[in-house]
Motif scaffolding. Structure first.
Motif, mmCIF file in Angstrom:
data_model
loop_
_atom_site.group_PDB
_atom_site.id
_atom_site.type_symbol
_atom_site.label_atom_id
_atom_site.label_comp_id
_atom_site.label_asym_id
_atom_site.label_seq_id
_atom_site.Cartn_x
_atom_site.Cartn_y
_atom_site.Cartn_z
ATOM 1 N N UNK A 86 -44.807 -10.448 15.207
ATOM 2 C CA UNK A 86 -43.549 -10.965 14.709
ATOM 3 C C UNK A 86 -43.636 -11.905 13.545
ATOM 4 N N UNK A 87 -44.718 -11.859 12.776
ATOM 5 C CA UNK A 87 -44.832 -12.809 11.682
ATOM 6 C C UNK A 87 -44.782 -14.225 12.225
ATOM 7 N N UNK A 88 -44.082 -15.099 11.542
ATOM 8 C CA UNK A 88 -43.879 -16.439 12.066
ATOM 9 C C UNK A 88 -42.621 -16.411 12.915
ATOM 10 N N UNK A 89 -42.758 -16.671 14.194
ATOM 11 C CA UNK A 89 -41.709 -16.425 15.162
ATOM 12 C C UNK A 89 -40.493 -17.322 14.957
ATOM 13 N N UNK A 90 -39.299 -16.750 15.177
ATOM 14 C CA UNK A 90 -38.085 -17.552 15.183
ATOM 15 C C UNK A 90 -38.007 -18.401 16.442
ATOM 16 N N UNK A 143 -33.271 -36.490 -15.729
ATOM 17 C CA UNK A 143 -32.456 -37.712 -15.692
ATOM 18 C C UNK A 143 -32.527 -38.308 -14.292
ATOM 19 N N UNK A 144 -32.287 -37.461 -13.276
ATOM 20 C CA UNK A 144 -32.425 -37.831 -11.867
ATOM 21 C C UNK A 144 -32.998 -36.637 -11.116
ATOM 22 N N UNK A 145 -33.580 -36.924 -9.941
ATOM 23 C CA UNK A 145 -34.166 -35.876 -9.102
ATOM 24 C C UNK A 145 -33.474 -35.916 -7.744
ATOM 25 N N UNK A 146 -33.014 -34.758 -7.288
ATOM 26 C CA UNK A 146 -32.399 -34.627 -5.973
ATOM 27 C C UNK A 146 -33.308 -33.762 -5.110
ATOM 28 N N UNK A 147 -33.770 -34.301 -3.993
ATOM 29 C CA UNK A 147 -34.678 -33.581 -3.093
ATOM 30 C C UNK A 147 -33.968 -33.204 -1.810
ATOM 31 N N UNK A 148 -34.296 -32.002 -1.301
ATOM 32 C CA UNK A 148 -33.690 -31.611 -0.023
ATOM 33 C C UNK A 148 -34.638 -30.750 0.793
ATOM 34 N N UNK A 149 -34.872 -31.172 2.042
ATOM 35 C CA UNK A 149 -35.611 -30.385 3.019
ATOM 36 C C UNK A 149 -34.949 -30.542 4.378
ATOM 37 N N UNK A 150 -34.957 -29.477 5.172
ATOM 38 C CA UNK A 150 -34.329 -29.509 6.491
ATOM 39 C C UNK A 150 -35.379 -29.541 7.593
ATOM 40 N N UNK A 151 -34.958 -29.947 8.790
ATOM 41 C CA UNK A 151 -35.854 -29.940 9.942
ATOM 42 C C UNK A 151 -37.039 -30.851 9.726
ATOM 43 N N UNK A 152 -38.252 -30.330 10.042
ATOM 44 C CA UNK A 152 -39.470 -31.103 9.845
ATOM 45 C C UNK A 152 -39.616 -31.554 8.392
ATOM 46 N N UNK A 199 -38.493 -23.798 4.172
ATOM 47 C CA UNK A 199 -39.585 -23.264 4.983
ATOM 48 C C UNK A 199 -39.031 -22.486 6.179
ATOM 49 N N UNK A 200 -39.689 -21.378 6.450
ATOM 50 C CA UNK A 200 -39.352 -20.437 7.503
ATOM 51 C C UNK A 200 -38.128 -19.598 7.184
ATOM 52 N N UNK A 201 -37.121 -20.163 6.522
ATOM 53 C CA UNK A 201 -35.975 -19.372 6.083
ATOM 54 C C UNK A 201 -35.224 -20.159 5.011
ATOM 55 N N UNK A 202 -34.430 -19.429 4.246
ATOM 56 C CA UNK A 202 -33.583 -20.061 3.240
ATOM 57 C C UNK A 202 -32.188 -20.165 3.831
ATOM 58 N N UNK A 221 -35.983 -26.520 -8.681
ATOM 59 C CA UNK A 221 -37.348 -26.233 -8.258
ATOM 60 C C UNK A 221 -37.307 -25.836 -6.793
ATOM 61 N N UNK A 222 -38.180 -24.927 -6.399
ATOM 62 C CA UNK A 222 -38.200 -24.496 -5.001
ATOM 63 C C UNK A 222 -39.631 -24.367 -4.515
ATOM 64 N N UNK A 223 -39.942 -25.054 -3.431
ATOM 65 C CA UNK A 223 -41.233 -24.940 -2.745
ATOM 66 C C UNK A 223 -40.964 -24.276 -1.416
ATOM 67 N N UNK A 224 -41.572 -23.110 -1.185
ATOM 68 C CA UNK A 224 -41.217 -22.323 -0.007
ATOM 69 C C UNK A 224 -42.410 -21.548 0.529
ATOM 70 N N UNK A 225 -42.321 -21.176 1.808
ATOM 71 C CA UNK A 225 -43.302 -20.267 2.394
ATOM 72 C C UNK A 225 -42.650 -18.932 2.746
ATOM 73 N N UNK A 226 -41.426 -18.716 2.283
ATOM 74 C CA UNK A 226 -40.695 -17.494 2.589
ATOM 75 C C UNK A 226 -41.021 -16.460 1.512
ATOM 76 N N UNK A 227 -41.749 -15.421 1.905
ATOM 77 C CA UNK A 227 -42.265 -14.446 0.938
ATOM 78 C C UNK A 227 -41.160 -13.826 0.101
ATOM 79 N N UNK A 228 -40.051 -13.480 0.747
ATOM 80 C CA UNK A 228 -38.960 -12.824 0.034
ATOM 81 C C UNK A 228 -37.767 -13.766 -0.126
ATOM 82 N N UNK A 229 -38.062 -15.049 -0.397
ATOM 83 C CA UNK A 229 -36.992 -16.028 -0.558
ATOM 84 C C UNK A 229 -36.062 -15.604 -1.693
#
Length: 295
Positions: A86-90, A143-152, A199-202, A221-229
């Motif tokens: 199952x790849x990385x499991x849901x 000018x400014x940087x906005x960062x966003x990550x969910x969960x962990x 990470x894990x999903x978009x 900018x996008x940092x991801x582990x989702x192959x088909x993001x």
């Protein structure tokens, strides 16, 4: 609910091929296995038989009817499905169970270390200095940087925001302002950068942020582990990393390493801005009296 659809397809195929040979005890055992595929890959034959309320030898007989030499071989088959099917499991329980399966032989710590080392070695071969430079150049001009990550990864966005602010770059951690997202994103403008950690999903929220950034003329900018993001439109710059295979620890070190590399490279190209800001912050922290007041 069709429970057979929840088990690895290969097991479903085995059951279908041998359905005419299965006894009542076999059916009870398979019912237990299908109710909880994660636990099925962890329990031994005696434990499965006990949960099914059948003789301890029944699990061995079932394994042989399905074409295995004994229950240990059948259990290895179930574990292989858990690790590879199952790849990385849901399902978070499935992810933990798969890691425990991998840890059985060498121990938990060794298993985690092996996963982290392997993930970092893959990183060396998949992300280039040019990828890092594309991110750092974008941040340098912002000018400014906005960062966003969910969960962990809200923890990662908080840490990166802290470090960029100390380096002299006005940075907003959107994950810390979830109750004020409309007000905060309403200030986005050309010259700003939105750095998304997906990470894990978009998620739909990340998709919405990308759309707002485009409307306001901000770079993404996008940092991801989702192959088909998929972001529509695509981010201006994207780094794709592997945090580990199914059953591995799904490294938090890998994205942190990328962030560290970007911040370090930024300090190398911003004509001393980062270094001056860090030195200034150090002096302020030592002289402002806040540390003594907070003790």
């Amino acid at each position: 609910m069709d429970r057979q659809s929840e088990v690895p397809q290969a097991l479903g195929d085995l059951i279908n091929r041998n359905s005419t040979r299965l006894t009542e005890a076999d059916t009870r055992l398979l019912d237990v296995l299908m109710q909880d595929p994660v636990r099925a890959a962890m329990d031994n034959g005696k434990e499965v038989s006990s949960r099914a309320g059948v003789h301890p030898a029944s699990a061995v007989r079932l394994a042989r009817r399905l074409g295995f030499k004994g229950y240990p071989e059948f259990r290895s088959f179930l574990q292989a499905n858990l690790l590879e099917g199952g790849g990385d499991f849901d399902n978070p329980a499935a992810r933990i169970a798969a890691r425990l399966v991998r840890a059985e032989d060498g121990g938990v710590l060794s298993s985690v270390l092996d996963s982290e080392i392997a993930a970092l070695e893959r990183l060396r071969n998949t992300v280039s200095d040019a990828d890092i430079r594309a991110f750092s150049e974008c941040l340098r001009k912002s000018r400014r940087i906005f960062l966003f990550g969910q969960g962990h990864f809200s923890s990662l966005s908080a840490l990166v925001s802290l470090r960029l602010n100390r380096s002299g770059y006005e940075t907003v951690d959107l994950a810390a302002r979830m109750n004020q997202l409309p007000e905060t994103l309403n200030t986005l403008a050309a010259g700003d950068v939105v750095w998304l950690l997906a990470f894990r999903k978009v998620s739909p929220l990340i998709q919405e942020m990308r759309a707002i950034a485009r409307q306001r003329g901000a770079e993404v900018l996008m940092l991801t582990d989702v192959l088909n993001a998929r972001l529509d439109p695509a981010p201006d710059h994207q780094i794709l990393v592997s945090r580990g295979k199914a059953g591995d620890s799904q490294s938090l070190v890998v994205p942190m390493t990328i962030a560290n590399a970007v911040i370090l490279d930024l300090a190398a190209i911003d004509d001393g801005r980062s270094l001056r800001s860090l030195a200034g912050f150090k002096s302020f922290r030592e002289d402002c009296g806040l540390s003594r007041a907070l003790v």
